[in-house]
Write a protein that holds these residues in place. Sequence first.
Motif, PDB file in Angstrom:
ATOM      1  N   ARG A  69     -26.708  -8.509 -25.666  1.00 35.71           N
ATOM      2  CA  ARG A  69     -25.403  -8.596 -25.018  1.00 35.71           C
ATOM      3  C   ARG A  69     -25.407  -7.800 -23.716  1.00 35.71           C
ATOM      4  N   ASP A  72     -20.544  -6.078 -20.103  1.00 33.28           N
ATOM      5  CA  ASP A  72     -19.150  -6.494 -20.328  1.00 33.28           C
ATOM      6  C   ASP A  72     -18.898  -6.801 -21.803  1.00 33.28           C
ATOM      7  N   GLU A  73     -19.834  -7.491 -22.441  1.00 39.55           N
ATOM      8  CA  GLU A  73     -19.670  -7.829 -23.859  1.00 39.55           C
ATOM      9  C   GLU A  73     -19.699  -6.577 -24.724  1.00 39.55           C
ATOM     10  N   ARG A  75     -18.888  -3.500 -23.778  1.00 39.92           N
ATOM     11  CA  ARG A  75     -17.649  -2.744 -23.555  1.00 39.92           C
ATOM     12  C   ARG A  75     -16.496  -3.335 -24.360  1.00 39.92           C
ATOM     13  N   ASP A  76     -16.417  -4.658 -24.389  1.00 41.85           N
ATOM     14  CA  ASP A  76     -15.350  -5.305 -25.157  1.00 41.85           C
ATOM     15  C   ASP A  76     -15.454  -4.948 -26.634  1.00 41.85           C
ATOM     16  N   THR A  77     -16.680  -4.937 -27.151  1.00 40.89           N
ATOM     17  CA  THR A  77     -16.879  -4.562 -28.555  1.00 40.89           C
ATOM     18  C   THR A  77     -16.494  -3.109 -28.785  1.00 40.89           C
ATOM     19  N   LYS A  79     -14.484  -1.117 -27.067  1.00 41.74           N
ATOM     20  CA  LYS A  79     -13.051  -0.842 -26.917  1.00 41.74           C
ATOM     21  C   LYS A  79     -12.281  -1.137 -28.198  1.00 41.74           C
ATOM     22  N   GLY A  80     -12.760  -2.109 -28.949  1.00 40.23           N
ATOM     23  CA  GLY A  80     -12.057  -2.474 -30.166  1.00 40.23           C
ATOM     24  C   GLY A  80     -12.457  -1.677 -31.384  1.00 40.23           C
ATOM     25  N   SER A  81     -13.523  -0.879 -31.277  1.00 42.28           N
ATOM     26  CA  SER A  81     -14.026  -0.203 -32.477  1.00 42.28           C
ATOM     27  C   SER A  81     -14.190   1.309 -32.329  1.00 42.28           C
ATOM     28  N   LEU A  92     -17.879   4.546 -22.144  1.00 41.88           N
ATOM     29  CA  LEU A  92     -17.882   3.101 -21.961  1.00 41.88           C
ATOM     30  C   LEU A  92     -17.705   2.685 -20.506  1.00 41.88           C
ATOM     31  N   ASP A  93     -16.910   3.443 -19.747  1.00 41.64           N
ATOM     32  CA  ASP A  93     -16.637   3.051 -18.367  1.00 41.64           C
ATOM     33  C   ASP A  93     -17.878   3.167 -17.484  1.00 41.64           C
TER      34      ASP A  93
END
Length: 249
Positions: A69, A72-73, A75-77, A79-81, A92-93
């Motif tokens: 991945r 971007d993918e 980071r999306d994961t 952010k949710g966990s 993450l940033d």
Amino acid sequence: MSLHLVELPMQLRSLHLWAGQRGLSDVSDEGMALHHVLGEAFGPAMLQPFRMMVAPRSRVGTLYAYSRRNADELRDTGKGSLTPGLAEVVQLDRLRSLPRAAESWTAGQRLGFDLRTRPVIRLASARDGRTESGAKVRFRKGAEIDAFLAAALLDDGSTREAVYLNWLAERLAPTAELDHETSRLASFRRSIVQRNGRRIEGPDATLHGTLTITDPDAFTRLLARGVGRHRAYGFGMLLLRPPQRRRIC
């Protein structure tokens, strides 16, 4: 296959505090804590193999890893966990990535590498021998032992560097060929890792050198898989560099 080189800064103090809260503070290898951090933040084996690089006296380490991945993918994961504690460890940033697809390579291409590895083998049969301290020991069938110690049991007289480079060449083939003349054992120590509740001492070696790609598709799969054992705990990642110079004797 899709593959990306990931770069992720990590706060070391926060990492150690998080590990202590999870009951990992008595584990001597940092790779165990990182294994759990990455698994909880991004999912099992999502960033693997990996390598943590820390400059002297630095408070921040940089973790490199291969992933299917992109940034971007991931980071999306994350952010949710991420929990608040993990968010203090994982920045993450500042997570970044570059593609490392098979199209990046060509047959015959020469690349330098920096590899931290645990060069061990499993014995096909039980053997009597001695540890490096000279103590007599009986090695059981299937025992995981230092490749150099295994060579010493055969009394072949090879140096540690020669044994480890041959060990690496076998694991690169037939994907890539190792250039022995530009490859060397950069550092060596013995370290303790914890696996399945057991503390295991073994070799912790860093190898620098040059390889020649023979199969670009297979080479990409090798990067994604890593080299040798304990790849989920900070060993086995081929960090790529410009080709090395030949040593002057």
